[in-house]
Design an enzyme around this catalytic site. Structure first.
Site, mmCIF file in Angstrom:
data_model
loop_
_atom_site.group_PDB
_atom_site.id
_atom_site.type_symbol
_atom_site.label_atom_id
_atom_site.label_comp_id
_atom_site.label_asym_id
_atom_site.label_seq_id
_atom_site.Cartn_x
_atom_site.Cartn_y
_atom_site.Cartn_z
ATOM 1 N N LYS A 170 42.138 34.039 42.560
ATOM 2 C CA LYS A 170 43.184 33.374 41.773
ATOM 3 C C LYS A 170 43.710 34.329 40.700
ATOM 4 O O LYS A 170 43.035 35.323 40.369
ATOM 5 C CB LYS A 170 42.605 32.112 41.133
ATOM 6 C CG LYS A 170 41.436 32.380 40.193
ATOM 7 C CD LYS A 170 40.654 31.111 39.905
ATOM 8 C CE LYS A 170 39.633 31.358 38.803
ATOM 9 N NZ LYS A 170 38.637 30.289 38.719
ATOM 10 N N ARG A 217 36.864 18.442 33.869
ATOM 11 C CA ARG A 217 38.167 18.934 34.301
ATOM 12 C C ARG A 217 38.580 18.083 35.503
ATOM 13 O O ARG A 217 38.881 16.920 35.310
ATOM 14 C CB ARG A 217 38.069 20.432 34.610
ATOM 15 C CG ARG A 217 39.388 21.152 34.625
ATOM 16 C CD ARG A 217 39.212 22.667 34.574
ATOM 17 N NE ARG A 217 38.529 23.227 35.751
ATOM 18 C CZ ARG A 217 38.259 24.529 35.883
ATOM 19 N NH1 ARG A 217 38.609 25.395 34.957
ATOM 20 N NH2 ARG A 217 37.642 24.974 36.957
ATOM 21 N N TYR A 233 54.939 47.989 12.573
ATOM 22 C CA TYR A 233 55.395 46.754 11.940
ATOM 23 C C TYR A 233 54.407 46.269 10.888
ATOM 24 O O TYR A 233 53.197 46.357 11.069
ATOM 25 C CB TYR A 233 55.527 45.641 12.986
ATOM 26 C CG TYR A 233 56.661 45.828 13.958
ATOM 27 C CD1 TYR A 233 57.990 45.852 13.542
ATOM 28 C CD2 TYR A 233 56.387 45.966 15.316
ATOM 29 C CE1 TYR A 233 59.020 46.005 14.455
ATOM 30 C CE2 TYR A 233 57.416 46.115 16.245
ATOM 31 C CZ TYR A 233 58.729 46.137 15.800
ATOM 32 O OH TYR A 233 59.748 46.286 16.711
ATOM 33 N N MET A 238 55.555 45.736 21.177
ATOM 34 C CA MET A 238 55.768 45.174 22.515
ATOM 35 C C MET A 238 55.566 46.227 23.597
ATOM 36 O O MET A 238 54.951 45.966 24.634
ATOM 37 C CB MET A 238 57.187 44.586 22.614
ATOM 38 C CG MET A 238 57.434 43.834 23.917
ATOM 39 S SD MET A 238 59.123 43.239 24.076
ATOM 40 C CE MET A 238 59.174 41.938 22.876
HETATM 41 C C1 LIG Z 1 37.358 30.579 38.616
HETATM 42 C C2 LIG Z 1 36.382 29.702 39.286
HETATM 43 C C3 LIG Z 1 35.204 30.239 39.837
HETATM 44 C C4 LIG Z 1 34.764 31.668 39.602
HETATM 45 O O1 LIG Z 1 34.301 31.784 38.273
HETATM 46 P P1 LIG Z 1 33.573 33.119 37.749
HETATM 47 O O2 LIG Z 1 32.967 32.741 36.464
HETATM 48 O O3 LIG Z 1 34.650 34.147 37.597
HETATM 49 O O4 LIG Z 1 32.585 33.484 38.796
HETATM 50 C C5 LIG Z 1 34.400 29.390 40.560
HETATM 51 N N1 LIG Z 1 34.727 28.078 40.728
HETATM 52 C C6 LIG Z 1 35.827 27.542 40.183
HETATM 53 C C7 LIG Z 1 36.111 26.085 40.367
HETATM 54 C C8 LIG Z 1 36.677 28.324 39.431
HETATM 55 O O5 LIG Z 1 37.763 27.773 38.855
#
Ligand SMILES: *Cc1c(COP(=O)(O)O)cnc(C)c1O
Length: 385
Positions: free
Chosen positions: A36, A136, A275, A323
């Site tokens: 991701k 979540r 800055y 920037m």
């Molecule tokens: C991002 C994520 C992982 C991986 O997490 P790490 O701490 O980078 O190993 C695993 N499961 C879910 C649901 C995630 O969102």
């Protein structure tokens, strides 16, 4: 030609890390690699290709678009969508064969209706998300049986797996480890509830990087590795700690972030830099200008404190990061720094960098994950074979 501010992806280091992960697993445990956020900033397609070569069985993504990009680049591994999509994206789940995490009647019904419309030949695989303490997504463990029944009776979907996510597995305090154990036990209960309904729970997964390293009894059918694949230890689960537990795991950072000195200017004593005029020379000195700034992902909050590596020595970034540029105090008449010399912001040992994304994270009061995923599109990623 190419801009000097760029990132290199050390392919062999990614391979090393995946193999190190593998060495911790029993033979039948599957690996899901989180790619991701463009592979934690490393380029998802590249990470996916290496994962495919290393025997990884699934890839975890956060958005449907991320899945489409992987499919369009020839990736055939299972794609597990870890976040929720909205009804407007659901047709693409089927078109690109993306396996969603589901829970809730509304979401399951909506995906089922979308599946019905396109008349799939086989039932479409979904995984059931369980909230065991992350707060979540997911249903509560005691609802798992009912939700699995909803999926199996929907007509067009079938349950291919179950998943939960740990909130505190990267902390070593006894309270934190107790919380993780409770989450794990709640997940086991959810799996049992599904079995009691007479439904096969499929491939169950809960371990993230920290739990992969520290809680081998929680590996289940599949682990979901993220940050450790990219070479960083999760918070308190350090290399030293693991060694004390008899695990010699060597992770190597995969990405280097580099630029070049584009100007060296002599500054008199008492001249301010950047800055806000927050920093002033205390004596006559030479200031190197670097063409990298917060729009590249070099966060503003890294200065003061940030040290960059030039020809094997560290030098401080002074004044505010702009920037697109920042300034480094290299000292007067420094024979070790010349115009157009390479500057390493962070990277693996092989790159020559003396700092890692963890060092920057500490400075910015954040975690390596955020440092890595902050590198912007403007920073072109190149493969280091
Ligand atoms: C991002 C994520 C992982 C991986 O997490 P790490 O701490 O980078 O190993 C695993 N499961 C879910 C649901 C995630 O969102």
């Amino acid at each position: 030609m190419s801009r000097c501010t760029k990132a290199y992806i050390y392919k062999e280091n990614l391979r090393n890390n995946i193999l190190q992960i593998k060495s911790l697993l029993s033979e039948n445990t599957k690996i899901c690699l989180a790619v991701k956020a463009d592979g934690y900033g490393h380029n998802a397609v590249l990470a996916a290709k290496i994962a495919q070569e290393c025997g990884v069985s699934s890839l975890a993504i956060a958005t449907v678009d991320e899945g489409i990009e992987l499919r369009k680049n020839g990736i055939e591994l299972q794609l597990l969508l870890l976040s929720l999509c909205t009804p407007g994206e659901m047709d693409e789940l089927f078109e690109y064969n993306i396996t969603p995490l589901v829970f809730s009647k509304e979401y399951i019904n909506c995906i089922n209706e979308a599946a019905k419309k396109i008349k799939l030949q086989n039932k479409f695989e979904v995984h059931l998300a369980i909230d065991t303490g992350m707060g979540r997504i997911g249903c509560y463990p005691q609802e798992a049986g009912k939700q699995a029944r909803l999926i199996e009776d929907s007509g067009n979907l079938h349950l291919g797996g179950m998943a939960t996510h740990f909130a505190l597995s990267d902390s070593l305090s006894s309270n934190a480890q107790k919380f993780t154990k409770q989450q794990y036990e709640a997940f086991c209960l959810a799996v049992e509830n599904v079995k009691k309904e007479g439904i096969n729970p499929g491939i169950c997964s809960c371990a993230n990087s920290a739990a992969i390293l520290n809680n081998p009894e929680m590996h289940f059918d599949m682990i979901r590795a993220g940050i450790i694949a990219y070479g960083y230890y999760p918070d308190e689960i350090t290399r030293k700690y693991l060694k004390s537990k008899g695990k010699n795991i060597l992770l190597k950072p995969v990405m280097s972030f580099e630029t070049e000195v584009v100007a060296i200017r002599r500054f008199p004593k008492g001249k301010t830099v950047s800055y806000g005029c927050t920093w002033k020379t205390s004596k006559e000195t030479d200031i190197a200008v670097l063409p990298v700034g917060y729009a590249d992902g070099l966060l503003r909050r890294f200065s003061p404190g940030l040290l960059v590596t030039i020809n094997g020595k560290k030098y401080p970034v002074v004044g505010r990061i702009c920037m697109d540029q920042c300034m480094v105090d290299i000292g007067k008449d420094n024979p070790d720094v010349k115009l157009w010399d390479k500057v390493l912001i962070f990277g693996p040992e092989e790159s020559g960098a003396l700092t890692t994304a963890d060092d920057l994270a500490k400075l910015g009061n954040t975690i390596s994950y955020e440092v890595l995923t902050s590198l912007s599109k403007r920073v072109v990623r190149y493969i280091k074979e």
